[in-house]
Design a protein around this motif. Sequence first.
Motif, PDB file in Angstrom:
ATOM      1  N   ARG A 103       0.840  -1.205   0.000  1.00  0.00           N
ATOM      2  CA  ARG A 103       0.000   0.000   0.000  1.00  0.00           C
ATOM      3  C   ARG A 103       0.874   1.253   0.000  1.00  0.00           C
ATOM      4  NH1 ARG A 103      -3.882   1.362  -1.904  1.00  0.00           N
ATOM      5  NH2 ARG A 103      -2.901  -0.111  -3.283  1.00  0.00           N
ATOM      6  N   TYR A 118      -0.758  -3.259  19.178  1.00  0.00           N
ATOM      7  CA  TYR A 118      -0.998  -2.673  17.843  1.00  0.00           C
ATOM      8  C   TYR A 118      -0.308  -1.316  17.714  1.00  0.00           C
ATOM      9  CZ  TYR A 118      -4.594  -0.967  20.970  1.00  0.00           C
ATOM     10  OH  TYR A 118      -5.237  -0.457  22.064  1.00  0.00           O
ATOM     11  N   ASN A 151       2.286   0.083  12.333  1.00  0.00           N
ATOM     12  CA  ASN A 151       1.078   0.912  12.381  1.00  0.00           C
ATOM     13  C   ASN A 151       1.371   2.362  11.983  1.00  0.00           C
ATOM     14  OD1 ASN A 151      -1.662   0.986  12.634  1.00  0.00           O
ATOM     15  ND2 ASN A 151      -1.716   0.647  14.844  1.00  0.00           N
ATOM     16  N   LEU A 186       1.138   2.281   8.300  1.00  0.00           N
ATOM     17  CA  LEU A 186      -0.275   2.119   7.929  1.00  0.00           C
ATOM     18  C   LEU A 186      -1.042   3.440   8.030  1.00  0.00           C
ATOM     19  CD1 LEU A 186      -2.520   0.074   7.243  1.00  0.00           C
ATOM     20  CD2 LEU A 186      -2.736  -0.429   9.668  1.00  0.00           C
ATOM     21  N   SER A 223      -2.553   6.040   4.833  1.00  0.00           N
ATOM     22  CA  SER A 223      -3.891   6.581   4.566  1.00  0.00           C
ATOM     23  C   SER A 223      -3.852   8.119   4.564  1.00  0.00           C
ATOM     24  CB  SER A 223      -4.978   5.987   5.474  1.00  0.00           C
ATOM     25  OG  SER A 223      -4.883   6.442   6.769  1.00  0.00           O
ATOM     26  N   ALA A 243      -2.797   8.865   1.066  1.00  0.00           N
ATOM     27  CA  ALA A 243      -3.916   8.653   0.134  1.00  0.00           C
ATOM     28  C   ALA A 243      -4.880   9.838   0.169  1.00  0.00           C
ATOM     29  CB  ALA A 243      -4.662   7.368   0.499  1.00  0.00           C
ATOM     30  N   TYR A 244      -5.155  10.317   1.376  1.00  0.00           N
ATOM     31  CA  TYR A 244      -6.056  11.466   1.575  1.00  0.00           C
ATOM     32  C   TYR A 244      -5.560  12.678   0.776  1.00  0.00           C
ATOM     33  CZ  TYR A 244      -8.401  15.105   4.465  1.00  0.00           C
ATOM     34  OH  TYR A 244      -9.138  16.171   4.910  1.00  0.00           O
ATOM     35  N   GLY A 292      -5.552  12.283  -3.112  1.00  0.00           N
ATOM     36  CA  GLY A 292      -6.873  12.553  -3.675  1.00  0.00           C
ATOM     37  C   GLY A 292      -7.028  14.030  -4.016  1.00  0.00           C
ATOM     38  N   GLN A 293      -6.489  14.884  -3.149  1.00  0.00           N
ATOM     39  CA  GLN A 293      -6.575  16.329  -3.376  1.00  0.00           C
ATOM     40  C   GLN A 293      -5.567  16.791  -4.424  1.00  0.00           C
ATOM     41  OE1 GLN A 293      -5.819  17.386   0.726  1.00  0.00           O
ATOM     42  NE2 GLN A 293      -8.001  17.329   1.232  1.00  0.00           N
ATOM     43  N   MET A 330      -5.372  -3.410  13.812  1.00  0.00           N
ATOM     44  CA  MET A 330      -4.699  -2.299  13.138  1.00  0.00           C
ATOM     45  C   MET A 330      -5.459  -1.854  11.888  1.00  0.00           C
ATOM     46  SD  MET A 330      -0.784  -3.730  13.539  1.00  0.00           S
ATOM     47  CE  MET A 330      -0.042  -2.790  12.198  1.00  0.00           C
ATOM     48  N   VAL A 331      -5.850  -2.828  11.082  1.00  0.00           N
ATOM     49  CA  VAL A 331      -6.517  -2.500   9.813  1.00  0.00           C
ATOM     50  C   VAL A 331      -7.933  -1.972  10.061  1.00  0.00           C
ATOM     51  CG1 VAL A 331      -7.358  -3.437   7.625  1.00  0.00           C
ATOM     52  CG2 VAL A 331      -5.094  -4.084   8.466  1.00  0.00           C
ATOM     53  N   ARG A 338      -8.132   1.624  11.269  1.00  0.00           N
ATOM     54  CA  ARG A 338      -8.022   2.551  10.133  1.00  0.00           C
ATOM     55  C   ARG A 338      -9.358   2.660   9.414  1.00  0.00           C
ATOM     56  NH1 ARG A 338      -5.965   6.500   9.172  1.00  0.00           N
ATOM     57  NH2 ARG A 338      -6.443   6.448  11.357  1.00  0.00           N
ATOM     58  N   LEU A 382     -11.716   6.018   9.242  1.00  0.00           N
ATOM     59  CA  LEU A 382     -11.973   6.702   7.974  1.00  0.00           C
ATOM     60  C   LEU A 382     -13.464   6.739   7.653  1.00  0.00           C
ATOM     61  CD1 LEU A 382      -8.938   5.175   6.106  1.00  0.00           C
ATOM     62  CD2 LEU A 382      -9.338   7.628   6.361  1.00  0.00           C
ATOM     63  N   LEU A 409      -7.899  -3.311   3.740  1.00  0.00           N
ATOM     64  CA  LEU A 409      -6.750  -2.396   3.717  1.00  0.00           C
ATOM     65  C   LEU A 409      -6.753  -1.527   2.457  1.00  0.00           C
ATOM     66  CD1 LEU A 409      -4.061  -1.618   5.081  1.00  0.00           C
ATOM     67  CD2 LEU A 409      -2.990  -3.547   3.942  1.00  0.00           C
ATOM     68  N   THR A 410      -6.987  -2.145   1.300  1.00  0.00           N
ATOM     69  CA  THR A 410      -6.972  -1.360   0.059  1.00  0.00           C
ATOM     70  C   THR A 410      -8.209  -0.457  -0.025  1.00  0.00           C
ATOM     71  OG1 THR A 410      -7.936  -3.245  -1.132  1.00  0.00           O
ATOM     72  CG2 THR A 410      -5.566  -2.999  -1.278  1.00  0.00           C
ATOM     73  N   SER A 439      -7.635   2.738   1.975  1.00  0.00           N
ATOM     74  CA  SER A 439      -6.877   3.833   1.364  1.00  0.00           C
ATOM     75  C   SER A 439      -7.657   4.462   0.207  1.00  0.00           C
ATOM     76  CB  SER A 439      -5.444   3.435   1.005  1.00  0.00           C
ATOM     77  OG  SER A 439      -5.394   2.590  -0.095  1.00  0.00           O
ATOM     78  N   ALA A 463      -9.851   6.904   2.002  1.00  0.00           N
ATOM     79  CA  ALA A 463      -9.066   8.071   2.433  1.00  0.00           C
ATOM     80  C   ALA A 463      -8.851   9.028   1.255  1.00  0.00           C
ATOM     81  CB  ALA A 463      -7.714   7.624   2.988  1.00  0.00           C
ATOM     82  N   TYR A 464      -8.541   8.462   0.093  1.00  0.00           N
ATOM     83  CA  TYR A 464      -8.309   9.238  -1.128  1.00  0.00           C
ATOM     84  C   TYR A 464      -9.529  10.121  -1.445  1.00  0.00           C
ATOM     85  CZ  TYR A 464      -7.412   9.764  -6.217  1.00  0.00           C
ATOM     86  OH  TYR A 464      -7.214  10.243  -7.494  1.00  0.00           O
ATOM     87  N   GLN A 488     -12.064  10.779   0.622  1.00  0.00           N
ATOM     88  CA  GLN A 488     -12.397  11.651   1.764  1.00  0.00           C
ATOM     89  C   GLN A 488     -11.618  12.965   1.643  1.00  0.00           C
ATOM     90  OE1 GLN A 488     -14.402  12.089   4.169  1.00  0.00           O
ATOM     91  NE2 GLN A 488     -13.368  13.167   5.817  1.00  0.00           N
ATOM     92  N   GLY A 489     -10.387  12.872   1.185  1.00  0.00           N
ATOM     93  CA  GLY A 489      -9.577  14.084   0.970  1.00  0.00           C
ATOM     94  C   GLY A 489     -10.267  15.035   0.008  1.00  0.00           C
ATOM     95  N   MET A 536     -13.886  16.425   1.529  1.00  0.00           N
ATOM     96  CA  MET A 536     -13.674  17.513   2.494  1.00  0.00           C
ATOM     97  C   MET A 536     -13.629  18.883   1.832  1.00  0.00           C
ATOM     98  SD  MET A 536     -13.249  16.836   5.692  1.00  0.00           S
ATOM     99  CE  MET A 536     -12.197  18.205   6.293  1.00  0.00           C
TER     100      MET A 536
END
Lengths: 159, 159
Positions: free
Chosen positions: A14, A134, A139, A142, A146, A149-150, A153-154, B10-11, B14, B18, B142-143, B146, B149-150, B152-153, B156
Amino acid sequence: MNSNQTMVKMVFDRWNSLLKSFDTTLNSFTDEQLEKETAPGKNRGIYLLGHLIAVHDAMLPLLDLGSKQYPELHKIFIESTDKTISEIPSAKELRAFWNAQKESLTEKFNKLSADEWFEKHTSVSAEDFAKEPYRNKLNIILTRASHLAYHQGQFMLLK
Amino acid sequence: MNSNQTMVKMVFDRWNSLLKSFDTTLNSFTDEQLEKETAPGKNRGIYLLGHLIAVHDAMLPLLDLGSKQYPELHKIFIESTDKTISEIPSAKELRAFWNAQKESLTEKFNKLSADEWFEKHTSVSAEDFAKEPYRNKLNIILTRASHLAYHQGQFMLLK
């Protein structure tokens, strides 16, 4: 491949994929495009680039991999919002930092074994870690994946 | 907490964080705000919402948790880009789908044990999975985390 190795591969697949995607987008932009806002009144591309370098730099002490390499970026790109500080590094400088950091992080990350990624990071005590396993180094990757990724996207919206 | 349980936590930490963040943003928007573009010429908020519901819905068969619940959204929000199909569900309908899906996915996900999350998903053969154990169910979460998250960016930016 044991279960720790499997999980490390999942998370780094990832991380590396997102990093590569940001890198490709960055290389497709001119310095002028980086000066544009992602959306009206929002962060500029150059700010997102600096912000990511600063956030990734802060992983080093957290992962016990040494000191920050760009400590001067913290105030500009984490403490301050975009357009509140007039003197910021140029797009050319930030691109150089980004490229150097990419290599440096990969080199440092590759030195850790799968089991070491499941050890505690530096901002959790041994006592808390015993109860909350954890809160390990993996982590950190991880959550930063994200975060990346956020902002990717922007960043894409500058196209 | 054994190592598989640690990784699942952990996953899902996240994923849930999100999802909650998107949910909070969604609830802060009016239906009119959802009609706006995230940036000039880019996807509207309503399209991103439909896209996420359709992508999350497609996890069900992949995780062997049943059929899609909103198969009609695939053509509109995955196959087609925004503003190419004029008849799309209303913001009110999509909000209802989003809320129902949130509960339904959580309920289905909670039924799997930590070890089951490390079993193969349905689009990999048993033979390939033996060599590539990271192609497991947890990797789908997990994928998709992300991916969430992409977007969500971008989502927003409607603020």
